[in-house]
Design an enzyme around this catalytic site. Structure first.
Site: not given
Ligand code: CAA
Length: 287
Positions: A143, A193, A122, A155
């Protein structure tokens, strides 16, 4: 080489990101070989892949039969030598340049000369990893975002010597994995990032300055901007140690105060408050 030649994918590391990458590759029908450094971590990583797929079944995103078919595509190993028949390898080991350079040099000697070697880093310099190989034109950054099966973005990082063909295969693979692809230059932070880190560091600075509580700041970004998580919830989710590592890499490169980690972040990491993974960050978590 084009995307149709890619059948088997190697993944180095089965932590949070590696496990997610293994899952989406197997679900897309690729044979996947995943390497961990000891049997305990391998077992834990494969358990993570199964757990996430089981959640997908529970949420109606894949059938039990698709889950079983995907799991049958995955083979765990403790040796990179088992990547010898892989057509593309994605490295998702810990963020340590020396370690990554060693892995890339080893992969370079194990894999066929036409095989693309990618890193999920990242923040580290992909050009430097490419320089540890004899095939810098076939090295790029892929990424992914956490949780990998859910976040729709990939990315792609074009290192200084990455060829157009390599970028195009990376793009085609991303699309096969169901991701929307963006392409960035090899600068610490890439696109995501570069914007996310100063935003997060500012949230910490303003919290420390007493502007508002963390709950109020989180609520503002959730309800005022429709972000799924406010900055403190998201930082805890990403890991404060990871955030600090990325910020330090960006500051080291750009020497710009925007990327300088605020003392509160560094103190929290020194105190072991890493966020969700350690049970406490800005918030406290019970399993
Ligand atoms: N396979 C497929 N789909 C899945 C799954 C799996 N294993 N697990 C969950 N899902 C789906 C669910 O079915 C749901 O889909 P729908 O919206 O169609 O119903 C969706 O994913 C969301 O799942 P949950 O209902 O369990 O959870 P939530 O609604 O509380 O969302 C979250 C959780 C997706 C984490 C959400 O809070 C979110 O998007 N948060 C932000 C995450 C983010 O910004 N990530 C980036 C971090 S930075 C990074 O990674 C890079 C870096 O370099 C730092």
């Amino acid at each position: 080489m084009d995307i149709s030649n890619i059948r088997a994918i190697g993944v180095v590391g089965c932590g949070l990101m590696g496990a997610g990458i293994v899952e989406i590759c197997a679900r897309a029908g690729y044979d996947v070989v995943v390497r961990e450094i000891n049997p305990e971590l391998l077992q834990k990583g494969l358990g993570r892949v199964k757990g996430s797929m089981a959640k997908g079944v529970e949420k109606g995103k894949l059938s039990q039969a698709d889950m079983e078919a995907a799991l049958a595509h995955i083979k765990g190993t403790l040796s990179l030598a088992d990547f010898k028949d892989c057509d593309l390898v994605i490295e998702a080991a810990v963020e340590n340049m020396q370690l990554k350079r060693t892995i890339f040099t080893e992969l370079d000697s194990i894999c066929r000369s036409d095989v693309i070697l990618a890193s999920n880093t990242s923040s580290l310099c992909v050009t430097e990893m490419a320089a540890a190989t004899e095939r810098p034109d076939k090295v790029l950054g892929l990424h992914f975002f956490n949780p990998v099966p859910v976040m729709p973005l990939l990315e792609i990082v074009r290192a200084l010597l990455t060829s157009d063909e390599t970028v195009e295969i990376g793009r085609a693979l991303g699309e096969k994995l169901g991701k929307t692809v963006v392409i960035a230059k090899d600068r610490p932070g890439f696109i995501a990032n570069l914007l996310f880190v100063p935003y997060s560091l500012d949230a910490i600075r303003w919290l420390d300055a007493g502007l508002a509580s963390k709950e109020e700041i989180d609520t503002t970004m959730k309800l005022g901007f429709n972000h799924p998580m406010g900055p403190f919830t998201l930082m805890d989710f990403v890991g404060l140690d990871t955030l600090l590592f990325i910020a330090d890499a960006m500051y080291e490169e750009f020497k710009d105060a925007r990327y300088a980690a605020p003392p509160l972040l560094r103190r929290m990491v020194q105190a072991g408050l890493y966020g969700r993974k350690s049970g406490r960050g800005f918030y406290t978590y019970t399993k």
